[in-house]
Design a protein around this motif. Structure first.
Motif, PDB file in Angstrom:
ATOM      1  N   ARG A 127       0.824  -1.207   0.000  1.00  0.00           N
ATOM      2  CA  ARG A 127       0.000   0.000   0.000  1.00  0.00           C
ATOM      3  C   ARG A 127       0.859   1.258   0.000  1.00  0.00           C
ATOM      4  N   LEU A 128       1.945   1.243   0.754  1.00  0.00           N
ATOM      5  CA  LEU A 128       2.854   2.388   0.755  1.00  0.00           C
ATOM      6  C   LEU A 128       3.469   2.602  -0.622  1.00  0.00           C
ATOM      7  N   ALA A 129       3.770   1.504  -1.319  1.00  0.00           N
ATOM      8  CA  ALA A 129       4.307   1.636  -2.678  1.00  0.00           C
ATOM      9  C   ALA A 129       3.284   2.276  -3.601  1.00  0.00           C
ATOM     10  N   LEU A 130       2.017   1.928  -3.423  1.00  0.00           N
ATOM     11  CA  LEU A 130       0.952   2.519  -4.227  1.00  0.00           C
ATOM     12  C   LEU A 130       0.842   4.023  -3.974  1.00  0.00           C
ATOM     13  N   LEU A 131       1.024   4.439  -2.728  1.00  0.00           N
ATOM     14  CA  LEU A 131       0.827   5.836  -2.351  1.00  0.00           C
ATOM     15  C   LEU A 131       2.050   6.705  -2.593  1.00  0.00           C
ATOM     16  N   ALA A 132       3.197   6.096  -2.804  1.00  0.00           N
ATOM     17  CA  ALA A 132       4.431   6.873  -2.963  1.00  0.00           C
ATOM     18  C   ALA A 132       4.317   7.852  -4.124  1.00  0.00           C
ATOM     19  N   HIS A 133       4.738   9.091  -3.879  1.00  0.00           N
ATOM     20  CA  HIS A 133       4.735  10.164  -4.888  1.00  0.00           C
ATOM     21  C   HIS A 133       3.325  10.490  -5.382  1.00  0.00           C
ATOM     22  N   HIS A 134       2.341  10.243  -4.555  1.00  0.00           N
ATOM     23  CA  HIS A 134       0.955  10.597  -4.846  1.00  0.00           C
ATOM     24  C   HIS A 134       0.385  11.399  -3.672  1.00  0.00           C
TER      25      HIS A 134
END
Length: 288
Positions: A127-134
């Protein structure tokens, strides 16, 4: 004298970095408690993908389930606590990718919290990877308030060709029917406008959450009636394009006011807190 028993309050999940320690050094959370990182042992979570809970210790007596039931009915306490929780989340979001957890996510102690972190490590990391730079942005659309309520009580403007004379009762019913049809047309046009704005916003976002529209007397007034209440996860390098596209889409929509909010921490795209591992039902675990 024994120290007062405490519970572990968890605000969020983050990837550990060297900068986080300095960021949290002077940060205070709910109940004005210091904010710290709770991390697994080095052998369990070494490397750049190591995750941590952002936590505080809160008094057991004030935060156990029975006490919270009463406190959540105290609007003043609820507002202060929500602001404190958000303050921590936003401070993190300003410097790193953060996965917010719900307010009053509690564990019996640090060991129980770490067990949950280990159990959910892969899910949290994905989930953190999905949210990174967003970043999250909110987009709301409102039907502008009208002054036609008073006008509806007035006689309709005379037609070019005079209508046959009618009694006061029939004239009133005819005016009310015309008002009803006008209102239906206005809502239909507003719904179409809202979908147009939503479609425009979605083209510049990776994920969308359609929140229920806000209703009730407290949501009206000068803002108007809410007909769109969406959240969008937007790449950081698309933020300006996103905002400009929505403003353009709302320019030629008479009677509609568009509001863009954010950037926010990604509350709408976070996950519910994990259940505590093998914990008795009468002990507090992750809950909201």
């Amino acid at each position: 004298m024994n120290p007062e028993p405490t519970l572990t309050y968890v605000y969020a999940v983050v990837a550990t970095t060297r900068e986080l320690g300095a960021l949290l050094a002077d940060l205070r959370g709910v109940a004005d408690a210091p904010v710290t990182l709770l991390t697994p042992d080095a052998q369990e979570g070494a490397g750049p993908a190591a995750l941590a809970f952002v936590t505080s210790q809160v008094p057991d007596a004030d935060w156990r389930e029975q006490a919270l039931k009463a406190r959540f009915e105290d609007l003043d306490w609820l507002e202060v606590t929500a602001r404190s929780h958000h303050h921590v989340i936003q401070a993190l979001a300003d410097h790193t990718t953060v996965l917010p957890l719900r307010m009053a996510t509690l564990y019996q102690d640090g060991d129980r919290a770490l067990a949950a972190l280990r159990e959910q490590h892969r899910t949290f990391a994905d989930r953190l990877a999905l949210l990174a730079h967003h970043t999250e942005y909110g987009v709301k659309a409102y039907i502008r308030p009208e002054t036609d309520t008073a006008a509806a009580d007035e006689s309709p403007a005379p037609a070019t060709t005079p209508a046959p004379a009618a009694g006061p009762g029939k004239a009133y019913l005819r005016a009310r029917k015309a008002q009803h049809h006008a209102r239906e047309d206005r809502y239909r046009q507003a719904a179409q406008a809202a979908e147009r704005i939503a479609a425009t916003a979605a083209r510049h976002a990776t994920h969308v959450v359609r929140h229920p529209t806000q209703t009730g007397p407290l949501t009206r007034g000068e803002a108007g009636e809410n007909v769109l209440n969406d959240a969008y996860l937007v790449p950081e390098d698309e933020a300006e394009t996103f905002r400009a596209a929505i403003r353009l889409a709302g320019e030629d929509l008479p009677g509609i006011r568009v509001e863009i909010t954010g950037p926010w921490a990604p509350y709408s795209f976070a996950m519910p807190p994990p259940p505590p591992p093998s914990e008795p039902a009468d002990e507090p675990g992750a809950r909201s």
